[in-house]
Design a protein around this motif. Structure first.
Motif, mmCIF file in Angstrom:
data_model
loop_
_atom_site.group_PDB
_atom_site.id
_atom_site.type_symbol
_atom_site.label_atom_id
_atom_site.label_comp_id
_atom_site.label_asym_id
_atom_site.label_seq_id
_atom_site.Cartn_x
_atom_site.Cartn_y
_atom_site.Cartn_z
ATOM 1 N N GLN A 251 -97.952 90.462 -37.749
ATOM 2 C CA GLN A 251 -98.113 90.939 -39.120
ATOM 3 C C GLN A 251 -96.982 91.850 -39.581
ATOM 4 O OE1 GLN A 251 -102.159 92.079 -40.481
ATOM 5 N NE2 GLN A 251 -102.787 91.601 -38.395
ATOM 6 N N ILE A 252 -96.606 92.817 -38.776
ATOM 7 C CA ILE A 252 -95.610 93.807 -39.200
ATOM 8 C C ILE A 252 -94.259 93.139 -39.438
ATOM 9 C CG2 ILE A 252 -94.355 95.883 -38.526
ATOM 10 C CD1 ILE A 252 -96.813 96.746 -36.944
ATOM 11 N N ALA A 253 -93.840 92.312 -38.504
ATOM 12 C CA ALA A 253 -92.545 91.635 -38.653
ATOM 13 C C ALA A 253 -92.583 90.643 -39.814
ATOM 14 C CB ALA A 253 -92.183 90.919 -37.354
ATOM 15 N N LEU A 254 -93.696 89.934 -39.973
ATOM 16 C CA LEU A 254 -93.791 88.937 -41.030
ATOM 17 C C LEU A 254 -93.783 89.571 -42.415
ATOM 18 C CD1 LEU A 254 -96.386 86.328 -39.689
ATOM 19 C CD2 LEU A 254 -93.918 86.060 -39.951
ATOM 20 N N ALA A 255 -94.442 90.711 -42.571
ATOM 21 C CA ALA A 255 -94.513 91.357 -43.883
ATOM 22 C C ALA A 255 -93.115 91.642 -44.432
ATOM 23 C CB ALA A 255 -95.324 92.639 -43.791
ATOM 24 N N ALA A 256 -92.238 92.164 -43.592
ATOM 25 C CA ALA A 256 -90.867 92.457 -44.027
ATOM 26 C C ALA A 256 -90.083 91.175 -44.253
ATOM 27 C CB ALA A 256 -90.172 93.334 -42.989
ATOM 28 N N HIS A 257 -90.281 90.188 -43.384
ATOM 29 C CA HIS A 257 -89.547 88.926 -43.500
ATOM 30 C C HIS A 257 -89.938 88.167 -44.760
ATOM 31 C CE1 HIS A 257 -87.767 85.051 -42.441
ATOM 32 N NE2 HIS A 257 -88.938 84.502 -42.754
ATOM 33 N N ILE A 258 -91.222 88.125 -45.070
ATOM 34 C CA ILE A 258 -91.700 87.351 -46.225
ATOM 35 C C ILE A 258 -91.082 87.868 -47.509
ATOM 36 C CG2 ILE A 258 -93.746 86.840 -47.626
ATOM 37 C CD1 ILE A 258 -95.339 86.854 -44.973
ATOM 38 N N THR A 259 -91.056 89.190 -47.681
ATOM 39 C CA THR A 259 -90.480 89.773 -48.899
ATOM 40 C C THR A 259 -89.013 89.403 -49.050
ATOM 41 O OG1 THR A 259 -92.013 91.641 -48.765
ATOM 42 C CG2 THR A 259 -90.075 91.912 -50.156
ATOM 43 N N ARG A 260 -88.261 89.519 -47.965
ATOM 44 C CA ARG A 260 -86.833 89.167 -48.018
ATOM 45 C C ARG A 260 -86.646 87.682 -48.298
ATOM 46 N NH1 ARG A 260 -86.682 92.267 -43.213
ATOM 47 N NH2 ARG A 260 -86.454 90.317 -42.031
ATOM 48 N N ALA A 261 -87.458 86.841 -47.657
ATOM 49 C CA ALA A 261 -87.313 85.393 -47.818
ATOM 50 C C ALA A 261 -87.657 84.953 -49.231
ATOM 51 C CB ALA A 261 -88.201 84.671 -46.800
ATOM 52 N N ILE A 262 -88.682 85.560 -49.828
ATOM 53 C CA ILE A 262 -89.028 85.228 -51.223
ATOM 54 C C ILE A 262 -87.880 85.597 -52.144
ATOM 55 C CG2 ILE A 262 -90.504 85.917 -53.159
ATOM 56 C CD1 ILE A 262 -92.843 86.021 -51.235
ATOM 57 N N ASP A 263 -87.316 86.792 -51.962
ATOM 58 C CA ASP A 263 -86.190 87.224 -52.803
ATOM 59 C C ASP A 263 -84.993 86.297 -52.637
ATOM 60 O OD1 ASP A 263 -87.686 89.333 -53.742
ATOM 61 O OD2 ASP A 263 -86.864 90.790 -52.314
ATOM 62 N N GLN A 264 -84.758 85.844 -51.418
ATOM 63 C CA GLN A 264 -83.632 84.948 -51.174
ATOM 64 C C GLN A 264 -83.856 83.603 -51.843
ATOM 65 O OE1 GLN A 264 -82.820 84.328 -47.031
ATOM 66 N NE2 GLN A 264 -80.956 83.129 -47.391
#
Length: 344
Positions: A251-264
């Protein structure tokens, strides 16, 4: 993640007992048959090269990510003539979570009934077949209800306010008519908020095979549709559990990754002149793209890297063209009225 028959995640190891409760008599829709690997090798493989199928299956993986991504509920509507493969795309999406013929719901229900169904699909995928069966007089408010994550407020027997039913979900609709067509057929007015909450995607890809671009060695779209339906009826549900185990353990790693990936994804595919309304829907498409890519990284789909993101971009562009361009709904409505005046 609390399911009818199990707890997935950290709470499953806790001393506290968590029990799934529902006032509804509807039987649980989460069922399993086969393994996640069998689903990947026999069902997911058939989505390869098909933008609408890739998008629909990616959408099935997206709802558990809504809270981590801090995104709101919303839906997508596959619109097209009969026998184009819309229901096949829905069946494939349903197979992620359960037996398709019992997991898939229908628009042919009351507003109260749909509220209860929405609550049962909290943080999950809701699939609604054949929008033409909905009541055209109330479908506009129903779409608002699903997108606003809250059922209608009601009073109890002693005239006090009942606790409102709340939920968070993504839903996949299908039908020959668009939401706007349905509302207008009931004599209603179409508002921008309704069209934004249910993004209308043309089901036909223009390939000559309906929703299919790649026939996977079958003779035609009908043959591929039968193959998908048959395989989805043999392997289902296990991959959804595997996905939840992956998400809850990261969960912790995914939360940060998802936000960056959506912005990208937004940076790559969002038109520069688009307004705020387009941005809102585009982020929902981006979440689906990210979910599909994450499921691929987890080894659950067997798709090539970038395939889910590209399918989401194709469907987003199809929606954008159907929506009428990068302008807001109200601007297009004004221009349509002026055009109609001169034509009259």
């Amino acid at each position: 993640y609390v399911m009818p028959d199990r707890i997935i995640g950290e709470s499953s190891q806790a001393a506290e007992l968590i029990v799934y409760q529902t006032p509804s008599a509807t039987p649980p829709t989460f069922k399993q048959k086969g393994t996640a690997q069998q689903w990947r090798d026999n069902v997911a493989v058939l989505a390869g090269g098909n933008s609408r199928l890739l998008f629909s299956v990616s959408l099935a993986f997206a709802p558990p990510l809504l809270q981590m991504a801090n995104e709101v509920s919303g839906g997508f509507h596959l619109r097209g003539t009969t026998s184009t493969g819309k229901s096949t795309a829905q069946i494939m999406a349903c197979s992620v979570w359960g037996k398709p013929d019992s997991y898939k719901q229908t628009w042919n229900t009351t507003a109260n009934g749909l509220e209860a169904i929405a609550c049962m699909h909290n943080d999950g995928l809701l699939v609604l077949d054949e929008i033409k069966q909905a009541d055209p007089r109330t479908i506009g408010t129903t779409v608002y209800m699903l997108g606003n994550e809250k059922a209608k407020n009601r009073m109890s027997k002693n005239l006090s306010a009942r606790p409102a039913k709340i939920f968070r979900l993504l839903f996949l609709s299908s039908g020959e008519l668009s939401l706007a067509d349905m509302i207008q057929s009931g004599g209603g007015r179409v508002y921008g908020g309704q069209e934004l909450r249910l993004a209308d995607i043309p089901a036909d890809t223009g390939s000559g095979h309906g929703v299919f671009d790649q026939l996977h060695h079958t003779d035609n779209g009908a043959a591929l549709s039968r193959l998908i339906c048959n395989q989805s009826g043999v392997y289902y549900g296990a991959v959804g559990v595997a996905w939840l185990e992956y998400v809850t353990s990261n969960q912790i790693a995914l939360a940060a990754h998802i936000t960056r990936a959506i912005d990208q994804w937004m940076l790559q595919h969002m038109p520069t002149a688009a307004g705020g309304q387009i941005d809102r829907v585009a982020r929902r498409f981006a979440l689906v793209a990210v979910a599909g890519e994450l499921a691929t990284d987890a080894g659950l789909t067997g798709w090539s890297k970038g395939e889910a993101a590209q399918a989401a971009a194709i469907c987003f562009n199809a929606w954008l063209e159907s929506f009428g361009g990068v302008g807001n709904h109200e601007e297009r409505a004004i221009l349509a009225h002026v055009k109609g005046f001169f034509e009259a």
